[in-house]
Design an enzyme around this catalytic site. Structure first.
Site, PDB file in Angstrom:
ATOM      1  CG  HIS A   1      -3.163  98.173  13.273  1.00  0.00           C
ATOM      2  ND1 HIS A   1      -3.424  97.813  14.727  1.00  0.00           N
ATOM      3  CD2 HIS A   1      -4.064  99.463  13.061  1.00  0.00           C
ATOM      4  CE1 HIS A   1      -4.292  99.085  15.464  1.00  0.00           C
ATOM      5  NE2 HIS A   1      -4.525  99.747  14.554  1.00  0.00           N
TER       6      HIS A   1
ATOM      7  CG  HIS B   1      -3.241  95.236   4.369  1.00  0.00           C
ATOM      8  ND1 HIS B   1      -4.597  95.742   3.906  1.00  0.00           N
ATOM      9  CD2 HIS B   1      -3.358  94.086   5.019  1.00  0.00           C
ATOM     10  CE1 HIS B   1      -5.455  94.897   4.022  1.00  0.00           C
ATOM     11  NE2 HIS B   1      -4.767  93.854   4.874  1.00  0.00           N
TER      12      HIS B   1
ATOM     13  CG  HIS C   1      -5.446  90.634   2.782  1.00  0.00           C
ATOM     14  ND1 HIS C   1      -5.881  90.644   4.212  1.00  0.00           N
ATOM     15  CD2 HIS C   1      -5.527  89.357   2.645  1.00  0.00           C
ATOM     16  CE1 HIS C   1      -6.033  89.473   4.657  1.00  0.00           C
ATOM     17  NE2 HIS C   1      -6.055  88.673   3.897  1.00  0.00           N
TER      18      HIS C   1
ATOM     19  CB  THR D   1      -9.251  90.328   8.845  1.00  0.00           C
ATOM     20  OG1 THR D   1      -8.256  91.138   8.304  1.00  0.00           O
ATOM     21  CG2 THR D   1      -9.781  89.408   7.726  1.00  0.00           C
ATOM     22  CB  THR D   2      -8.662  95.422  10.854  1.00  0.00           C
ATOM     23  OG1 THR D   2      -8.952  96.141   9.941  1.00  0.00           O
ATOM     24  CG2 THR D   2      -7.489  94.571  10.655  1.00  0.00           C
TER      25      THR D   2
HETATM   26 ZN   LIG Z   1      -5.782  92.326   5.723  1.00  0.00          ZN
END
Ligand SMILES: [Zn+2]
Ligand SMILES: *[C@@H]1O[C@H](CO)[C@@H](O)[C@H](O)[C@H]1NC(C)=O
Ligand SMILES: *[C@@H]1O[C@H](CO)[C@@H](O)[C@H](O)[C@H]1NC(C)=O
Ligand SMILES: *[C@@H]1O[C@H](CO)[C@@H](O)[C@H](O)[C@H]1NC(C)=O
Ligand SMILES: *[C@@H]1O[C@H](CO)[C@@H](O)[C@H](O)[C@H]1NC(C)=O
Ligand SMILES: *[C@@H]1O[C@H](CO)[C@@H](O)[C@H](O)[C@H]1NC(C)=O
Ligand SMILES: *[C@@H]1O[C@H](CO)[C@@H](O)[C@H](O)[C@H]1NC(C)=O
Length: 302
Positions: free
Chosen positions: A88, A115, A140, A223-224
């Site tokens: 991802h 990440h 982030h 956000t995932t």
């Molecule tokens: Zn993130």
């Protein structure tokens, strides 16, 4: 009866096996093999919640509230880290020795992961947008409350995580502080690939601390999936600069063996009445200048 039970079980298992995996919009194909952002709420119901991230920050509507600067401990410490393509994003694991406090946070939060989210060959790719502008990349730095031992434990606390969001802008010059990470990307093209980077420090990935005093703050989510609503968000107003070539290097990674890892951002989510705080004492954004000049032009009847 028994057969019905078995059929129901098989059906639910196939539901899990077929397309339960989440993915970004850029990965959604006609064969529906994965669930894009609009369907994340079917993967985890929290993704359809009222306090989701990222958001568009409307600078005209922020609450100016003089939040104090961060205290950064261990951010100058250089470390070796494992950099991983997890299918991802690309992430670096951290030891938890770097700690943030102050800045309106209650207590200390330790950094456990870094990440990135990016576009396609340096095109729009940030998660947060400011006055509708999407930046080419966003980093982030994920922190959890010092007393917790994992992100998963921290998500059970509505204030369990503090994530720092750093936006990037394109510049004509190569930023040498990013060489170590960017050079490593060619060795981790496919999911599951890892290599080592370093020594790097968190400070080397950020602008000087004096440029980190102005930031936006709101309460939101991961956000995932599972989109847990347990994040105190900070998005810095100032940006880090990378060259077009450096930004484009992230597009050489792959989500899987068929799809290039590009545009791995979640679209912005509704604010639903949440407050966005701004740490500065006034905001001199481009849009304010624009609004003022438009009003002057209107006033002068130009
Ligand atoms: Zn993130
Ligand atoms: C990163 O994780 C690996 C194991 O996956 C571990 O050996 C290493 O010490 C970790 N690095 C840091 C900085 O915590
Ligand atoms: C989200 O997942 C974490 C594990 O990663 C879990 O601890 C947490 O309870 C989950 N939250 C929700 C709201 O499902
Ligand atoms: C990277 O992952 C691919 C696909 O899983 C694998 O074939 C390859 O050997 C891996 N390369 C390294 C350096 O680990
Ligand atoms: C976030 O939530 C906490 C706890 O409810 C609250 O004290 C804080 O003011 C909120 N922050 C923002 C920016 O709204
Ligand atoms: C930081 O951001 C402000 C507001 O956007 C801008 O005026 C200033 O030039 C930026 N500073 C740097 C060093 O980029
Ligand atoms: C890509 O991955 C799929 C599923 O893992 C596999 O069936 C296929 O053979 C792979 N294709 C190539 C070209 O490696």
């Amino acid at each position: 009866m028994q057969i019905l039970k078995i059929l129901a079980l098989l059906y639910s298992l196939s539901g899990v096996a077929m397309g339960a995996e989440w993915c970004y919009k850029s990965q959604v194909s006609c064969d529906n093999s994965c669930k894009g952002p609009d369907e994340w709420k079917d993967v985890a119901s929290t993704c359809g919640g009222k306090k989701q991230s990222p958001i568009n920050i409307v600078t005209r509507k922020v609450t100016i509230n003089h939040l104090p600067p961060f205290k950064f401990d261990g951010y100058q410490h250089a470390f070796e880290s494992i950099i991983t393509n997890n299918g991802h994003t690309v992430k670096l694991n951290l030891s938890g020795e770097a700690v943030i406090s102050n800045a309106g946070l209650t207590g200390e939060y330790k950094a456990v992961e870094v990440h990135f989210h990016w576009g396609k060959n340096g095109g729009p790719g940030s998660e947060h947008t400011i006055d509708g502008e999407q930046y080419p990349m966003e980093m982030h730095i994920v922190h959890i409350k010092k007393s917790y031992s994992s992100v998963s434990e921290a998500t059970k606390d509505p204030l369990g995580l503090a994530v720092l969001g750093m936006l990037y802008q394109e510049s004509p010059n190569r930023n040498m502080k990013y060489d170590s990470i960017i050079n490593a990307l060619s060795s981790i093209k496919y999911p599951g690939n890892k290599t080592t980077v370093g020594p790097v420090s968190l400070d080397s990935l950020l602008p000087p601390h004096c440029e980190l005093m102005k930031y936006f703050r709101y309460n939101g989510s991961l956000t995932t999936p599972n989109c847990s609503e347990s994040v105190i968000w900070t998005v810095f107003e100032n940006t880090t600069k990378l060259s077009k070539q450096q930004l484009s290097a992230f597009s050489d990674l792959w989500f899987d063996n068929r799809t290039a890892m590009t545009e791995n951002f979640r679209p912005v989510q509704p604010l639903n009445g949440r407050n966005v705080f701004y740490s500065g004492s006034s905001i001199a954004s481009v849009s304010t200048v624009l609004v003022v000049s438009i009003s002057i032009i209107t006033f002068l009847n130009l």
